[in-house]
Design an enzyme around this catalytic site. Structure first.
Site, PDB file in Angstrom:
ATOM      1  CG  HIS A  57       0.424   1.943  12.507  1.00 19.15           C
ATOM      2  ND1 HIS A  57      -0.793   1.361  12.762  1.00 19.15           N
ATOM      3  CD2 HIS A  57       0.733   1.605  11.225  1.00 19.15           C
ATOM      4  CE1 HIS A  57      -1.193   0.687  11.684  1.00 19.15           C
ATOM      5  NE2 HIS A  57      -0.279   0.813  10.743  1.00 19.15           N
ATOM      6  CG  ASP A  81       2.503   0.026   7.657  1.00 16.46           C
ATOM      7  OD1 ASP A  81       2.094  -0.423   6.576  1.00 16.46           O
ATOM      8  OD2 ASP A  81       1.766   0.189   8.647  1.00 16.46           O
ATOM      9  CG  HIS A 129      -0.529   0.005   2.518  1.00  9.99           C
ATOM     10  ND1 HIS A 129      -0.207   1.168   3.182  1.00  9.99           N
ATOM     11  CD2 HIS A 129      -0.314  -0.997   3.399  1.00  9.99           C
ATOM     12  CE1 HIS A 129       0.178   0.875   4.417  1.00  9.99           C
ATOM     13  NE2 HIS A 129       0.142  -0.434   4.576  1.00  9.99           N
ATOM     14  CG  ASP A 149       0.851  -3.899   4.828  1.00 15.32           C
ATOM     15  OD1 ASP A 149       1.749  -3.132   5.242  1.00 15.32           O
ATOM     16  OD2 ASP A 149      -0.355  -3.718   5.073  1.00 15.32           O
ATOM     17  CD  GLU A 202      -3.537  -1.564   5.089  1.00 13.81           C
ATOM     18  OE1 GLU A 202      -3.759  -2.627   5.689  1.00 13.81           O
ATOM     19  OE2 GLU A 202      -3.001  -0.583   5.656  1.00 13.81           O
ATOM     20  CD  GLU A 203      -1.581   1.838   7.648  1.00 16.33           C
ATOM     21  OE1 GLU A 203      -2.341   1.250   8.439  1.00 16.33           O
ATOM     22  OE2 GLU A 203      -0.372   1.585   7.559  1.00 16.33           O
TER      23      GLU A 203
HETATM   24 ZN    ZN Z   1      -0.212   0.029   8.841  1.00 11.03          ZN
HETATM   25 ZN    ZN Z   2       0.549  -1.667   6.190  1.00 12.77          ZN
END
Ligand code: ZN
Ligand code: ZN
Length: 447
Positions: A402, A272, A260, A331, A305-306
């Site tokens: 994150h 990420d 993503h 991912d 995506e998140e």
């Molecule tokens: Zn993520």
């Molecule tokens: Zn991810």
């Protein structure tokens, strides 16, 4: 003086202090995307810039049919976020709002804290214990190589806010769903379910969560002042960026791969998921540069995506009726692949032996549980597309995931290159295998 500036700049650039590393398709994607775009929160102008960056890079690499497929989504953006313990021991706390968090009124709120050691304890609590309070859930996750602890412990973030809201809480703070001990909170999405009214919802850094636990354990009433000002900005465009390695036989079905493009807003989204884009794209580029494969590889840099898999849903809506031979996504950071798993209609498919041979040479053996893919390819997996998971080492993934610490320096180039080698070996097998790759029965929707 103006005339001097270009000369000074040129001298500066000519020095070796900032010289670029040697060219490398995978690493260059992570380096370029995190440097030239940075954070790219779903549905924002930054994510739109990332799509344009992606199109230019994928065209420059020589991929075919490079395009953006847009879709719309509700967009959430972060505001100011501060918290402090007012009593009994006044001090500031470090936190980050969770995706789709509600906001506090102007000036924030001050309320008593009620602490729970797990999501189960919150679920079991009578509403009267929670009503009007700031709920604190201190569920603690430990690191695992396969990342499986995220499924269970992540529920505190995914569903804790709705549970707290439905019990009448004023706000919810969770211990970050992370395995580090840095004063850096981990954000992530949560969705308001079962008619829950949005309330302020945030994650404390792990050291702050442990500090709050100790203070609560002293037995005196704990008051927190909390000010969070995120907001929903309405429905805005996001999009998937698609590129292909054309195959010889359109009837053989598409091999769908990708990662993503969007990231959380705190770091620059290196692990990420720029790393996943890098791994899948560099591997596809090696197929592109070799003999023309039988099957077409469709590489998707999924948008949004998140915030809830909007890109994966949009892809399945647009392409779900096309024949897909196989799918796989990356991912889970940039570290090495240590195991692979499959989910095929025929558990003794000849492809399994071919993969075992191809990947075994890289130290990657077959796992014992079925593959399931991730959020982006999930809708295609549910439709019955055969799936392969190349499992990456997740031991340090949730230290960084994150957070503001998700930056380029966390990429280990040797491990990234091993993952690209594993993906290349897998793709070489699946694009040309004589295995028919029969579809599976559609799976029920998971919640
Ligand atoms: Zn993520
Ligand atoms: Zn991810």
């Amino acid at each position: 003086m103006r005339a001097l500036i270009p000369a000074v700049a040129a001298a500066f650039l000519a020095s070796s202090a900032f010289s670029a590393p040697p060219s490398d398709v995978g690493y260059d994607i992570v380096e370029g995307l995190t440097t030239e775009v940075g954070q790219r929160l779903a549905g924002t102008e930054a994510e739109a810039r990332a799509r344009n960056w992606a199109v230019a890079r994928l065209k420059a690499l020589g991929f075919a049919n490079v395009r953006i497929e847009p879709f719309d989504m509700p967009v959430w953006v972060r505001g100011a976020e501060t918290a402090e313990i007012v009593a009994p021991f006044p001090q500031k706390l470090v936190l980050a709002a969770l995706g789709n968090s509600g906001s506090t009124p102007d000036g924030g709120i001050t309320a008593e804290v009620v602490g729970f050691s797990s999501l189960e304890a919150l679920k079991a609590a009578p509403d009267a214990v929670v009503r009007g309070k700031i709920v604190f859930v201190s569920h603690r996750m430990t690191a695992t190589q396969d990342g499986s602890s995220y499924g269970y412990f992540g529920a505190a973030r995914r569903t804790g806010p709705s549970i707290a809201s439905n019990k009448g809480a004023a706000a919810i703070l969770i211990r970050s769903i992370g395995t580090d001990h840095h004063r850096v909170p981990h954000t992530g999405v949560q969705n308001w379910t079962d008619g829950a009214t949005p309330i302020p919802a945030a994650a404390l850094s792990v050291p702050d969560a442990e500090q709050l636990e100790r203070i609560i354990a002293r037995g005196k009433p704990v008051q927190i002042h909390l000010a969070l000002t995120p907001r929903m900005t309405g429905v805005h465009p996001s999009g998937n960026v698609i590129a292909e390695v054309p195959g010889r036989d359109p009837k053989a079905g598409v091999v769908l791969i990708g990662g993503h493009l969007d990231s959380w807003d705190l770091g620059t989204g290196a692990i990420d998921d720029a790393a996943g884009l890098a791994i899948t794209t560099a591997a596809a580029k090696r197929i592109l540069d070799g003999p023309k494969p039988k099957r077409t590889i469709r590489l998707v840099w999924f948008g949004a995506e998140e915030e809830g898999g909007f890109g994966g849903d949009a892809y399945a809506k647009a392409h779900g009726a096309e024949k897909h031979a196989l799918t796989a996504e990356a991912d889970f950071g940039g570290d090495r692949v240590w195991q692979f798993r499959t989910h095929f209609a025929d558990p003794k498919a000849p492809l399994l032996a071919e993969l075992t041979t191809a990947l075994g040479g890289l130290g990657v053996g077959p796992g014992s549980s079925p593959a399931h893919g991730g959020t982006d390819i999930g809708p295609m997996v549910q439709r019955g597309t055969p799936v392969i998971d190349l499992e990456q080492d997740g031991t340090r993934y949730f230290d960084i995931h994150h957070t503001a610490d998700d930056t380029l320096d966390k990429i280990d180039r040797a491990q990234l290159n091993q993952a690209i080698d594993a993906w290349t070996a897998m793709l070489r097998v699946v694009v040309d295998t004589a295995d028919p790759l029969a579809a599976l029965p559609p799976q029920p929707q998971e919640n």
